[in-house]
Every structure is written in C-alpha cells, then in structure tokens.
Design an enzyme around this catalytic site. Structure first.
Site, PDB file in Angstrom:
ATOM      1  CG  MET A  38      -0.212   0.129   2.538  1.00  0.00           C
ATOM      2  SD  MET A  38      -1.323   0.458   3.915  1.00  0.00           S
ATOM      3  CE  MET A  38      -1.844   2.128   3.542  1.00  0.00           C
ATOM      4  CB  CYS A  39       1.683   3.962  -1.608  1.00  0.00           C
ATOM      5  SG  CYS A  39       0.686   4.070  -3.114  1.00  0.00           S
ATOM      6  NE  ARG A  40      -1.686  11.920  -0.426  1.00  0.00           N
ATOM      7  CZ  ARG A  40      -2.337  12.558  -1.390  1.00  0.00           C
ATOM      8  NH1 ARG A  40      -2.162  12.230  -2.662  1.00  0.00           N
ATOM      9  NH2 ARG A  40      -3.169  13.548  -1.078  1.00  0.00           N
ATOM     10  N   GLY A  83      -2.020   4.290  -4.389  1.00  0.00           N
ATOM     11  CA  GLY A  83      -1.937   3.061  -5.165  1.00  0.00           C
ATOM     12  C   GLY A  83      -0.888   3.089  -6.259  1.00  0.00           C
ATOM     13  CB  ILE A 115      -3.412   5.801   3.328  1.00  0.00           C
ATOM     14  CG1 ILE A 115      -3.800   6.007   4.789  1.00  0.00           C
ATOM     15  CG2 ILE A 115      -2.945   7.104   2.720  1.00  0.00           C
ATOM     16  CD1 ILE A 115      -3.609   4.809   5.665  1.00  0.00           C
TER      17      ILE A 115
END
Length: 104
Positions: free
Chosen positions: A61-63, A65, A90
């Site tokens: 995951m990241c901010r 995608g 997120i």
C-alpha cells in the site's frame, strides 16, 4: 497486477488472516497515518526484499496506489508472485473505512 480493495483488506484484518501488509510511503507519511503495515519506503524496496514474505500473500500500500504498483512491478521482476496492490491506498482507507485517520 493483482489488486485488493480496502473492504477486502478490512475483511482480511478482521478475520485474522495470515498475510503481510507493507506500506511503501516515506517515513514521515507513515508517521502521519498508518494501518499497521511494515514500513519499507519505495526507494528501499529492492534493498529490503529479505523483509518481504514469499510464502504468504503480501498486500502493498501507499497513499493512492501508484507507488505500491511501482513497488510490485520491481518485486515481481525479482520473482515475487504473491503480491496484491491496495487500490486507492490510505486515501481509499480514509474515505471508505476510517474517516478519522489523518491524510495529507
């Protein structure tokens, strides 16, 4: 690339499924808000491949995608086949699961 929604991730967490969650955002982003994944910033993902599980599903995951998709492409070139990108990152988690989490 295989993907997983935030709803599917929440179900896995609630069910206590055996998987690894890796957050590839920068440290300051992780400190602002996280959902408990292992922090390995994208820039170091190839250096730290030994921390990525090979024998169970791994959700990256990241901010939003995009960075997690980049991390998955790099890891798949190293032979990983058990990776799932968290769609929307997120931001989607905040929008759909936990509106109280800080996003930036």
């Amino acid at each position: 690339m295989k993907e997983i929604s935030v709803q599917e991730l929440k179900e896995k967490l609630n069910a206590g499924e055996d998987f690894q969650l890796i957050d590839v955002r920068e440290d300051f982003e992780y400190e602002t808000s996280n959902i408990g994944g292992l922090s390995i910033p994208l820039g170091g993902i190839l250096i730290e491949t030994d921390k990525v599980e090979k024998n169970k599903p791994v959700v990256v995951m990241c901010r939003s995608g995009k960075r997690s998709a980049a991390a998955i492409m790099q890891l798949e070139q190293q032979g990983f086949t058990n990776l799932f990108n968290l769609k929307g990152g997120i931001l989607a988690w905040q929008a759909e699961i936990d509106p109280t989490i800080n996003v930036y």
